[in-house]
Design an enzyme around this catalytic site. Structure first.
Site, PDB file in Angstrom:
ATOM      1  N   SER A 131     -21.198  36.734 -11.893  1.00 58.44           N
ATOM      2  CA  SER A 131     -19.851  36.447 -12.376  1.00 58.44           C
ATOM      3  C   SER A 131     -19.861  35.630 -13.668  1.00 58.44           C
ATOM      4  CB  SER A 131     -19.050  35.699 -11.309  1.00 58.44           C
ATOM      5  OG  SER A 131     -18.865  36.507 -10.162  1.00 58.44           O
ATOM      6  N   GLY A 145     -17.487  39.439  -9.147  1.00 60.25           N
ATOM      7  CA  GLY A 145     -17.950  40.023 -10.394  1.00 60.25           C
ATOM      8  C   GLY A 145     -17.354  39.309 -11.588  1.00 60.25           C
ATOM      9  N   GLY A 176     -15.678  38.855 -15.669  1.00 60.32           N
ATOM     10  CA  GLY A 176     -14.762  39.432 -16.649  1.00 60.32           C
ATOM     11  C   GLY A 176     -13.307  39.493 -16.234  1.00 60.32           C
ATOM     12  N   CYS A 184     -13.241  37.365  -4.638  1.00 60.96           N
ATOM     13  CA  CYS A 184     -13.253  37.039  -6.067  1.00 60.96           C
ATOM     14  C   CYS A 184     -12.714  38.188  -6.921  1.00 60.96           C
ATOM     15  CB  CYS A 184     -14.665  36.625  -6.474  1.00 60.96           C
ATOM     16  SG  CYS A 184     -14.757  35.765  -8.057  1.00 60.96           S
ATOM     17  N   LEU A 185     -13.550  38.844  -7.732  1.00 60.57           N
ATOM     18  CA  LEU A 185     -13.058  39.952  -8.549  1.00 60.57           C
ATOM     19  C   LEU A 185     -12.487  41.052  -7.669  1.00 60.57           C
ATOM     20  CD1 LEU A 185     -12.677  41.288 -11.325  1.00 60.57           C
ATOM     21  CD2 LEU A 185     -14.999  42.192 -11.120  1.00 60.57           C
ATOM     22  N   GLN A 195      -8.988  40.259  -6.909  1.00 60.42           N
ATOM     23  CA  GLN A 195      -8.108  40.497  -8.051  1.00 60.42           C
ATOM     24  C   GLN A 195      -7.850  41.991  -8.256  1.00 60.42           C
ATOM     25  OE1 GLN A 195     -10.336  38.576 -11.146  1.00 60.42           O
ATOM     26  NE2 GLN A 195     -10.147  36.552 -10.219  1.00 60.42           N
ATOM     27  N   ASN A 241     -15.954  30.646  -8.577  1.00 64.85           N
ATOM     28  CA  ASN A 241     -16.402  30.959  -9.933  1.00 64.85           C
ATOM     29  C   ASN A 241     -15.499  32.045 -10.501  1.00 64.85           C
ATOM     30  OD1 ASN A 241     -17.715  31.408 -12.320  1.00 64.85           O
ATOM     31  ND2 ASN A 241     -19.454  32.488 -11.417  1.00 64.85           N
ATOM     32  N   HIS A 245     -15.621  32.009  -2.473  1.00 62.29           N
ATOM     33  CA  HIS A 245     -16.845  32.669  -2.009  1.00 62.29           C
ATOM     34  C   HIS A 245     -17.229  32.209  -0.602  1.00 62.29           C
ATOM     35  CE1 HIS A 245     -18.220  34.581  -5.848  1.00 62.29           C
ATOM     36  NE2 HIS A 245     -17.364  33.699  -6.331  1.00 62.29           N
ATOM     37  N   GLU A 247     -19.416  33.477   1.208  1.00 64.47           N
ATOM     38  CA  GLU A 247     -20.870  33.657   1.345  1.00 64.47           C
ATOM     39  C   GLU A 247     -21.638  32.531   0.662  1.00 64.47           C
ATOM     40  OE1 GLU A 247     -20.405  34.682  -2.783  1.00 64.47           O
ATOM     41  OE2 GLU A 247     -19.151  34.984  -1.023  1.00 64.47           O
TER      42      GLU A 247
END
Length: 359
Positions: A45, A219, A221, A247-248, A251, A289, A332, A334
């Site tokens: 990420s 991930g 960006g 996370c990504l 989104q 993150n 996260h 994990e």
């Protein structure tokens, strides 16, 4: 050897070079973790970004290669107040500077990371350059710095082809948008047969294999850049399959439902972010993150409801979808190197698939 950190706002920090002797331009973010610097370095990420560690001494336990969260580090540069050149740990394979040299990553130490962090916290993430070259005029480099943009990073971090990492009773397809290794491990530890797929895999490929559940990874960006992936997420969402996203992935699933995302001022990067489960009012400490967030007032309440919120700033940290078997979180669960507060969410995903957790 002297090194310089030049920010797009004109600030110049002078310090000492370590790692690769290389000039890089990237986006700069800060991470508030006290440990786990190898996990930070190898979190995909961070692709396109350099990381400023707020903890003052980094490298004191060296590098333990089995703790890597991906096949290689993805940060562009590494900024610390003080580098411990000799790590002490019975598991150590090599020292931190050796590791950065192996992977061609430059670093700078001996700068005021506290002041640098306050700059980013106030003015937001910004582009900058790490270099060992002294520039008499910033005009020589400022155009390069200001024109940099983090783009195409999912393509850089995803796997090349599908592969299976475990056997088990429940079959899970894990979309790799820049996945951390521990996502697959957490599923495998709970008796799942996990097959990891490249980010641009068609939804039809996954659905034809009749998986029990689908996992969407973290991930790097801007999620809105991933238009083709978002289209496939729309198909998966309509399939009725249990889906858990991090996370990504969180989104992208929000965008697939017509919600909006936006870039935060400085994002959330660290292992000490409190999040509240709105169903139980329980607060957990999480690893995070990300620079982007789902916009709360753009969420259609007939489609999804907030599940977790960040205690510090009130931003959305998770969504539950009303008429679909989909749950997503921004943080996260994990977490490597920790904390482990929210690992139970993997147990809940097992239950979503009709299984019984055995972790």
């Amino acid at each position: 050897m002297k090194a310089y950190l030049i920010l797009e706002d004109g600030h110049v920090f002078e310090g000492e070079h370590f790692g690769a002797e290389k000039e890089v331009v990237s986006e700069f973010v800060f991470n508030t973790s006290m440990t786990g610097y190898l996990e930070v370095l190898t979190d995909p990420s961070y692709a396109g970004q350099s990381v400023v560690m707020t903890y003052p001494l980094i490298g004191n336990y060296g590098v333990c290669l089995e703790d890597q969260e991906s096949r290689k580090p993805y940060v562009e540069g590494f900024v610390v107040n003080e580098l411990a050149r000799l790590g002490s740990n019975f598991r150590k394979n090599l020292d931190l500077e050796e590791y950065l040299l192996q992977h061609d990553i430059p670093g700078i130490q001996g700068i005021d990371t506290r002041y640098l962090t306050k700059l980013i916290r106030t003015d937001g993430c910004m582009n900058g350059m790490i270099t060992t070259k002294h520039y008499d005029s910033l005009d020589e480099v400022m155009e390069r710095i200001k024109s940099f943009k983090v783009t195409g990073v999912v393509e850089q971090t995803t796997c090349d082809k599908p592969y299976t990492i475990s056997d088990g009773d429940l079959k899970v397809a894990l979309y790799d948008f820049g996945a951390k290794n521990n996502i697959g491990k957490e599923l495998a530890n709970r008796g799942c047969a996990v097959t990891i797929y490249p980010a641009f895999t068609k939804a039809s490929v996954i659905l034809n294999e009749n998986y029990d559940g689908i996992m969407l990874s973290n991930g790097p960006g801007d999620p809105e850049e991933c238009e083709d992936i978002i289209h496939e997420m729309q198909i998966l969402a309509r399939s009725g399959k249990p889906i858990f996203a991090i996370c990504l992935g969180h989104q992208l699933m929000a965008l697939a439902h017509g919600f909006k995302t936006e870039k935060m001022v400085y994002g959330h990067h660290g292992a000490n972010h409190p999040v509240k489960d709105l169903n139980t009012n329980t607060v957990y400490i999480s690893t995070q993150n990300h620079n982007f967030v789902v916009v709360e007032d753009q969420i259609d309440s007939s489609i999804a409801k907030p599940w977790f919120k960040n205690v510090n700033d009130g931003t959305i940290e998770g969504l539950e979808y009303i008429n679909e078997n989909i749950r997503t979180v921004q943080f996260h669960p994990e977490a490597c190197a920790g904390p482990l507060d929210t690992g139970f969410l993997f147990d809940e995903f097992i239950e979503m698939m009709g299984g019984h957790p055995n972790a």
